[in-house]
Design an enzyme around this catalytic site. Structure first.
Site, PDB file in Angstrom:
ATOM      1  N   HIS A 111      75.521  52.857   3.474  1.00  0.00           N
ATOM      2  CA  HIS A 111      76.360  53.194   2.318  1.00  0.00           C
ATOM      3  C   HIS A 111      77.279  54.382   2.569  1.00  0.00           C
ATOM      4  CE1 HIS A 111      73.412  50.979  -0.599  1.00  0.00           C
ATOM      5  NE2 HIS A 111      74.202  50.157   0.055  1.00  0.00           N
ATOM      6  N   SER A 171      64.568  51.666  -4.993  1.00  0.00           N
ATOM      7  CA  SER A 171      64.163  50.954  -6.210  1.00  0.00           C
ATOM      8  C   SER A 171      64.270  49.442  -6.083  1.00  0.00           C
ATOM      9  CB  SER A 171      65.037  51.418  -7.377  1.00  0.00           C
ATOM     10  OG  SER A 171      66.393  51.189  -7.054  1.00  0.00           O
ATOM     11  N   CYS A 189      96.247  63.746   4.882  1.00  0.00           N
ATOM     12  CA  CYS A 189      95.351  62.999   5.764  1.00  0.00           C
ATOM     13  C   CYS A 189      95.625  63.381   7.231  1.00  0.00           C
ATOM     14  CB  CYS A 189      95.593  61.514   5.528  1.00  0.00           C
ATOM     15  SG  CYS A 189      94.834  60.479   6.756  1.00  0.00           S
ATOM     16  N   ASP A 210      73.207  61.346   2.448  1.00  0.00           N
ATOM     17  CA  ASP A 210      72.925  62.689   2.983  1.00  0.00           C
ATOM     18  C   ASP A 210      72.665  62.591   4.488  1.00  0.00           C
ATOM     19  OD1 ASP A 210      70.046  62.304   3.587  1.00  0.00           O
ATOM     20  OD2 ASP A 210      69.757  62.250   1.419  1.00  0.00           O
TER      21      ASP A 210
HETATM   22  P1  NAD Z   1      67.155  54.785  -6.647  1.00  0.00           P
HETATM   23  O1  NAD Z   1      67.469  56.121  -7.220  1.00  0.00           O
HETATM   24  O2  NAD Z   1      67.630  53.577  -7.352  1.00  0.00           O
HETATM   25  O3  NAD Z   1      65.566  54.693  -6.517  1.00  0.00           O
HETATM   26  C1  NAD Z   1      64.804  55.726  -5.983  1.00  0.00           C
HETATM   27  C2  NAD Z   1      63.392  55.206  -5.796  1.00  0.00           C
HETATM   28  O4  NAD Z   1      62.620  56.219  -5.166  1.00  0.00           O
HETATM   29  C3  NAD Z   1      62.675  54.852  -7.106  1.00  0.00           C
HETATM   30  O5  NAD Z   1      62.063  53.578  -6.964  1.00  0.00           O
HETATM   31  C4  NAD Z   1      61.634  55.967  -7.266  1.00  0.00           C
HETATM   32  O6  NAD Z   1      60.450  55.497  -7.890  1.00  0.00           O
HETATM   33  C5  NAD Z   1      61.376  56.355  -5.825  1.00  0.00           C
HETATM   34  N1  NAD Z   1      60.962  57.745  -5.631  1.00  0.00           N
HETATM   35  C6  NAD Z   1      61.375  58.851  -6.324  1.00  0.00           C
HETATM   36  N2  NAD Z   1      60.810  59.961  -5.791  1.00  0.00           N
HETATM   37  C7  NAD Z   1      60.033  59.550  -4.757  1.00  0.00           C
HETATM   38  C8  NAD Z   1      59.207  60.224  -3.804  1.00  0.00           C
HETATM   39  N3  NAD Z   1      59.054  61.543  -3.824  1.00  0.00           N
HETATM   40  N4  NAD Z   1      58.556  59.463  -2.868  1.00  0.00           N
HETATM   41  C9  NAD Z   1      58.680  58.112  -2.831  1.00  0.00           C
HETATM   42  N5  NAD Z   1      59.456  57.428  -3.700  1.00  0.00           N
HETATM   43  C10 NAD Z   1      60.128  58.135  -4.648  1.00  0.00           C
HETATM   44  O7  NAD Z   1      67.635  54.826  -5.139  1.00  0.00           O
HETATM   45  P2  NAD Z   1      68.160  53.697  -4.142  1.00  0.00           P
HETATM   46  O8  NAD Z   1      67.293  52.497  -4.261  1.00  0.00           O
HETATM   47  O9  NAD Z   1      68.291  54.386  -2.844  1.00  0.00           O
HETATM   48  O10 NAD Z   1      69.617  53.311  -4.664  1.00  0.00           O
HETATM   49  C11 NAD Z   1      70.522  54.321  -5.063  1.00  0.00           C
HETATM   50  C12 NAD Z   1      71.890  54.375  -4.385  1.00  0.00           C
HETATM   51  O11 NAD Z   1      72.439  55.659  -4.725  1.00  0.00           O
HETATM   52  C13 NAD Z   1      71.836  54.352  -2.876  1.00  0.00           C
HETATM   53  O12 NAD Z   1      72.599  53.294  -2.446  1.00  0.00           O
HETATM   54  C14 NAD Z   1      72.468  55.668  -2.393  1.00  0.00           C
HETATM   55  O13 NAD Z   1      73.651  55.432  -1.663  1.00  0.00           O
HETATM   56  C15 NAD Z   1      72.852  56.432  -3.616  1.00  0.00           C
HETATM   57  N6  NAD Z   1      72.199  57.781  -3.660  1.00  0.00           N
HETATM   58  C16 NAD Z   1      71.996  58.479  -2.519  1.00  0.00           C
HETATM   59  C17 NAD Z   1      71.352  59.719  -2.559  1.00  0.00           C
HETATM   60  C18 NAD Z   1      71.151  60.469  -1.264  1.00  0.00           C
HETATM   61  O14 NAD Z   1      71.905  60.279  -0.314  1.00  0.00           O
HETATM   62  N7  NAD Z   1      70.109  61.310  -1.160  1.00  0.00           N
HETATM   63  C19 NAD Z   1      70.933  60.247  -3.775  1.00  0.00           C
HETATM   64  C20 NAD Z   1      71.167  59.507  -4.950  1.00  0.00           C
HETATM   65  C21 NAD Z   1      71.810  58.268  -4.879  1.00  0.00           C
END
Ligand code: NAD
Length: 237
Positions: A113, A182, A140, A98
């Site tokens: 990413h 995570s 494209c 995002d």
């Molecule tokens: P993940 O979903 O694996 O883990 C999210 C972590 O955030 C968890 O450990 C959870 O306990 C914690 N969490 C949840 N709500 C929270 C809050 N309010 N405050 C603090 N911590 C909180 O995410 P990741 O480790 O970033 O890996 C997921 C992959 O998926 C990333 O590489 C990303 O590219 C992609 N992704 C991106 C988005 C985005 O851009 N917003 C959303 C979903 C997935």
């Protein structure tokens, strides 16, 4: 935490920092991302198998991001304030696709990413800003051929972007913050090890403990919107 001595801060952010902005995290529903198996929507093989499904998935994520519902939260704003007011270097390394860090005002952001608001030509590797949907029928802008466009997202098995810059930043940092991730996606999960090799103080912000929690010197347990703002206030005071 002795706040006076820090000069180089690296901040790793993950899906958890955007959770309070209304964007779902990755793993909060049994390993499904918005009800999809990651093998279908976040691997090159999934894209090869069903490009339309993958385009639809990221088109929906992009539309959600561009809707009025999604805005940066207190954690994004606190980090932007830190970058502006801190007397030293602040680099945000985000796993998020995002644009909420930028919307909050952060400038020094590395999207390891990829980004939802970009697409890429699979042939030339050139990337372009995008706000509208991608489909297999869309030509494209560089090669003018149909079917070459893909989301500018790093899928599982692909090399993350900006790795040299990230390693360089980690090798000189003295404070490392990990927020809302995570610790299950590599190489981001091992950045805490690299920061520790640089003798940085390491702090994890999460609502829960994670697979890598025991590697951190300090833990701020709770919502990022509250805990990050508190921490930035302490650091700047
Ligand atoms: P993940 O979903 O694996 O883990 C999210 C972590 O955030 C968890 O450990 C959870 O306990 C914690 N969490 C949840 N709500 C929270 C809050 N309010 N405050 C603090 N911590 C909180 O995410 P990741 O480790 O970033 O890996 C997921 C992959 O998926 C990333 O590489 C990303 O590219 C992609 N992704 C991106 C988005 C985005 O851009 N917003 C959303 C979903 C997935």
């Amino acid at each position: 935490m002795s706040k006076k001595n820090f000069t180089n801060i690296v901040i790793l952010t993950g899906a958890g920092i955007s959770a309070e902005s209304g964007i779902k995290t990755f793993r909060d529903q049994n390993g499904l991302w918005e009800n999809h198996d990651i093998l279908d929507v976040a691997t090159p093989q999934g894209f090869e198998r069903d490009p339309e499904l993958v385009h639809r998935f990221y088109n929906l994520r992009r539309a959600q991001l561009l809707s009025d519902e999604v805005k940066p939260n207190q954690a994004h704003f606190a980090l932007a304030r830190l970058e502006k007011e801190f007397n030293g270097q602040v680099v945000i390394v985000t796993q998020n696709v995002d644009n909420l860090h930028e919307k909050a005002g952060s400038k020094n952001v590395l999207h390891m990413h990829g980004e939802l608001l970009k697409m890429r030509c699979s042939k030339s590797k050139q990337s372009f800003s995008i706000s509208k949907d991608i489909t297999s029928a869309r030509a494209c802008p560089c090669c003018l051929e149909e079917g070459n466009l893909r989301p500018h997202i790093v899928w599982f098995g692909e090399r993350p972007f900006h790795m040299n810059e990230i390693q360089q930043a980690l090798s000189t940092c003295d404070l490392f913050l990990s927020i809302g991730t995570s610790g299950q996606v590599y190489p981001a999960a091992m950045f805490v090890d690299l920061a520790k090799e640089s003798l940085a103080h390491t702090v994890e912000f999460n609502t829960n403990s994670t697979d890598v929690s025991d590697k951190f010197d300090e833990h701020r347990l709770g919502k990022a919107g509250v805990e990050v703002e508190k921490f930035v206030d302490e650091l700047l005071s």
